[in-house]
Write an enzyme that holds these catalytic residues in place. Sequence first.
Site, short mmCIF file in Angstrom:
data_model
loop_
_atom_site.label_atom_id
_atom_site.label_comp_id
_atom_site.label_asym_id
_atom_site.label_seq_id
_atom_site.Cartn_x
_atom_site.Cartn_y
_atom_site.Cartn_z
N ASP A 76 0.84 -1.19 0.00
CA ASP A 76 0.00 0.00 0.00
C ASP A 76 0.88 1.25 0.00
OD1 ASP A 76 -2.11 1.74 0.34
OD2 ASP A 76 -2.36 1.32 2.48
C1 SPV Z 1 -6.81 1.80 4.08
O1 SPV Z 1 -7.69 1.01 4.42
O2 SPV Z 1 -6.20 1.69 3.05
C2 SPV Z 1 -6.50 2.94 4.94
C3 SPV Z 1 -6.67 2.81 6.37
O3 SPV Z 1 -6.03 3.92 4.42
S1 SPV Z 1 -5.16 2.32 7.01
O4 SPV Z 1 -4.76 1.12 6.36
O5 SPV Z 1 -5.38 2.17 8.42
O6 SPV Z 1 -4.21 3.40 6.75
MG MG Z 2 -5.29 3.63 2.55
#
Ligand code: SPV
Ligand code: MG
Length: 577
Positions: A76
């Site tokens: 991510d």
């Molecule tokens: C996501 O779900 O991608 C978010 C929330 O941005 S977190 O993973 O907690 O950053």
């Molecule tokens: Mg996110």
Amino acid sequence: MTLLNNTLPEQRRGKLKALLEKGHTVRVLEAHNGLSGIIANNIQVKGESEGKPLIREFDALWESSLTDSASKGHPDIEVVTFDSRLQSINEILAVTNKPMIVDGDTGGDANAFEYTVSKLERAGVSAVIIEDKVFPKRNSLEPGVQQNLEDPEVFAQKIRRGKSVQKSDEFMIIARLESLIAGKPMEDAVNRAIIYLRAGVDGIMIHSKSKSADEIFEFAQHYKDICKQLNLNKTLVCVPTTYNQTTEDELSAAGFRIIIHANHLLRSAYKAMMETAKTILRNQRSFEADPLCSTVREIFKTVGFLDVKEKDQENEQTTNVPVIIPAAGEDPVFKETLYGKPKAMLEISGKTLLEHQIQTLNNGNLADITVIAGYGRDQIKAEGVSILENPDFKNGSMLNSLFIGKEKMRNGFIMLYSDILMEDAIIKELMGRQEDIILVADNSTQYHEPQEGNILDFIICKHQSKPARREIRFASENVVAKIGSKINPETASHEFIGLARFSKTGAEQLIETYNDVVKNYKGQFQESKDISRLNFTDLIQEMIDRGFVVNFMEIHKGWLEIHNAEHIALAEKSFSA
Ligand code: SPV
Ligand code: MG
């Protein structure tokens, strides 16, 4: 894809704002593809509250960058491009009807963000949340990761640019504060909130990776003051992934209006998949993994395959079911009247027998009609039917003629004797039946005086009992045990009227039995003296003997067979009535 949740962008987009304006606390669940979208959208739990039935469900969907990236096997870090994200977003939108909140990551630069807003709003998304970090961001939950915060004024400008391109006032842009994630003090978060609210955001999300909800509760207190100070009432959002002992009610009481369960469908699916994969490896078969899996049918149901099946069946029932009318034989009774024409051309009340049949079939949406001609072939004239020829009609039986139409049988068909007339209702009822093989059978046979020279096809049903006045009969009991013209009329329960329907499966069974019988048997067979003279009812009896289920649809009158002049008179009388 299920069509059950079908909706339009303009029908969906405003739903989030509407919920918030009604004062709801919006409960949101993550989705990362079509299937998880259907689950998040449709799942319900039922219970009771103060004696009243209660249904609880999610109000909206979170299209998470973490789970969308992970489901594509990526970290991510904004490495999955916006176009790829948009594909997932559209995939989920296509199968859901609840509002969607998109995780917009940093939103890129202000120019890129304008395009993002435009595309999301157009697609029917209700809100985008962007975080105040520098592109490319790192996920917020992992400890020890460098988190670079954006200059708050640069971020505020991005918000303004985003707000300036949206077309409706339904779409929301929410700013996500990453101060607490980056280890900055509460004051930094509060100051940034003020700047973003002044720039025109529709809400603020305060993010935290603390095990306790204390810091977001503290922020919520400040937020109330800020809103009062700025005379604004803007939605407050939280993502309770780490502080998940805190309940929705507690968060709501603290002022949070959107609560996002941000990654749980992906994480639970991952765990189940790992366990299933290991179980198959350990056992070298999948049997032990069955309890870990949902049934194939449940998946079929969820994604709409069972609906497709049902519609196919309905279609098959109401359209394009071919009808085969074997009409090749010469009729000795009407020889004089017909002057070389086949019996189908017999005139009754100004129309031929065949035209009457075509009318009834057309009224039941049956337009694919094939007549098998033989005797007087050139004399057969009728509009809207195909004619095939049985050149050997003198030597065979009606069954041989029927099989001239074999090509029409494969996907299911209806067989109709060429000399019966019936009411439209009979065809309509037959089209509604689901069984693979179904013969239409009259139950008034017991009250008939047998007529000289009339060959009737009798049926004995499997669960025969003398008809009693207050008898309950179940459809599943309508099974044929015996069929044939040599059955003692006294013992028969029904008469086969010469109308039968075969599903695709039923037709396959019929063809298979016919091919086998013709190939492997000689001489006398069932009621026929010779296999070459095999009748339709002989073949059906053979199928019953082989264990195929032959059902019947019970009728009480409403039809006529034309075997002699008396029948014609009767038919003319009923047409004039
Ligand atoms: C996501 O779900 O991608 C978010 C929330 O941005 S977190 O993973 O907690 O950053
Ligand atoms: Mg996110």
